[in-house]
Scaffold this active site. Sequence first.
Site, PDB file in Angstrom:
ATOM      1  N   HIS A  60       0.844  -1.203   0.000  1.00  0.00           N
ATOM      2  CA  HIS A  60       0.000   0.000   0.000  1.00  0.00           C
ATOM      3  C   HIS A  60       0.870   1.241   0.000  1.00  0.00           C
ATOM      4  CE1 HIS A  60      -2.776  -3.022   1.602  1.00  0.00           C
ATOM      5  NE2 HIS A  60      -3.717  -2.293   1.030  1.00  0.00           N
ATOM      6  N   LYS A  86      -0.917  -7.874  -4.539  1.00  0.00           N
ATOM      7  CA  LYS A  86      -1.869  -6.761  -4.503  1.00  0.00           C
ATOM      8  C   LYS A  86      -1.093  -5.449  -4.352  1.00  0.00           C
ATOM      9  CE  LYS A  86      -5.356  -4.663  -1.561  1.00  0.00           C
ATOM     10  NZ  LYS A  86      -6.071  -4.785  -0.286  1.00  0.00           N
ATOM     11  N   LYS A 231     -12.690  20.735 -25.478  1.00  0.00           N
ATOM     12  CA  LYS A 231     -13.331  20.560 -26.794  1.00  0.00           C
ATOM     13  C   LYS A 231     -12.462  21.057 -27.954  1.00  0.00           C
ATOM     14  CE  LYS A 231     -18.044  20.602 -25.071  1.00  0.00           C
ATOM     15  NZ  LYS A 231     -19.397  21.109 -25.160  1.00  0.00           N
TER      16      LYS A 231
END
Length: 398
Positions: A60, A86, A231
């Site tokens: 982690h 993990k 955009k």
Amino acid sequence: MTLVCAPVKVWPQNLQVDLYEFEEGRVKTIYNQNRELVFTLIDWEEEVTSFLTPLIVSYHNYQETKDLELILEKMKQKWPLATYYKIATFATSSLDALRMLVFQKQNTNVIGICMGKHGSITRILSPIVSAPLTYAPLTEEDQNAPGQLTWKELLHTYHFPLLNKQTRIYGVIGDPVSQSVGHLFHNDQFKLKGKNKVYVKIKVKEQELAQFFECIESLPFQGLSVTAPLKEKVLPFLHTRSPVVSRIGASNTLVRTENGWEGDNTDGEAALKGLGDLSGQTAVILGAGGAARAVIYALLSQKARVVIWNRTPDKARALSQEFQCEWAHIFSSYDLLINTTSSSLEEVDIPWIKKALVIDISLKPSSFLERAALHGCQVMGGFSMYIQQAIKQQELFE
Ligand code: ATR
């Protein structure tokens, strides 16, 4: 694909999950539905000399997402016999989360998760990149890592159990995207039509755009909705531009083809949908930005007479020259008045004409429209325009 619900306080009767996880101090155990032990999770720093297999070892980092290859390499050195590695790291941007998805796709013995709000896409899209399992709490109160979505949200909004390696990814990019409801509309449409597609929200800043397109190259992204301020900025990344995109210089819909990204724009057409025949009608456009350009293009395509008003008159003049229409600093008669600015224009002296239709393209509640309604005008907000452009996007996403 496995969905782990943790921590489970009350054993639910009808919950469809493959595995259950219980917190037991730092060592976690995962059980299958027959309550047989399937995996033991041991934290990275945990000093364990003997352990059960199959085994998940976990790493982690609650601050950042660093070199994932290096982390995995170190874990493999320390735990060569682990079944799964993990790796849960904090995503400081969507780019971190996309890197994690690419990494997960390349390493099937990894459970790659990004924590934090940018990291949610690593949880939603995990079945598509072959993650062996992901984590989802039963309720918001049960969340034990930032950015976790509840199993209900995964199930009802993203149709998580239907996602697999063949699922095509769609999404909205922009900054911000938190206000967007596109994921609700598009995921519902995909489900209704029986399409193996999913739609997510991805916050992408202007300066991240080049890396964003690089990151998604190896992921099955198939279409994108583009919102402010990107955009205009997406244009250099397009292989093909539709005529409307070439004309107005902005794209709100991208579709991936074999050759690259094709850009289209559904904004202007959507704004005028359902307004009937506009030829010969006079439309006053308030504003001279990107949104105005899309609406002006659509109006002129329908042979309407267009008059542009803008706070900065020079911009109105330049735009009118570019589109060969009119501009005015003071305007009087019109059939249609469209506010394309994000302002309510309180300080502008608007001649309200009772028989006119007044539109505000903003999705937010508009005091501009309230004023128009008080003067007896017929008014229309941006929601129907939003839905119309989303329907058109669905057609392009086919
Ligand atoms: P968009 O792509 O959303 O149209 P834009 O290209 O930045 O955004 O354009 C914003 C438009 O809204 C401009 O026409 C701007 O007027 P100026 O050209 O004078 O800047 C207009 N606008 C923004 N805020 C405004 C305000 N408070 N009052 C009047 N016009 C405003």
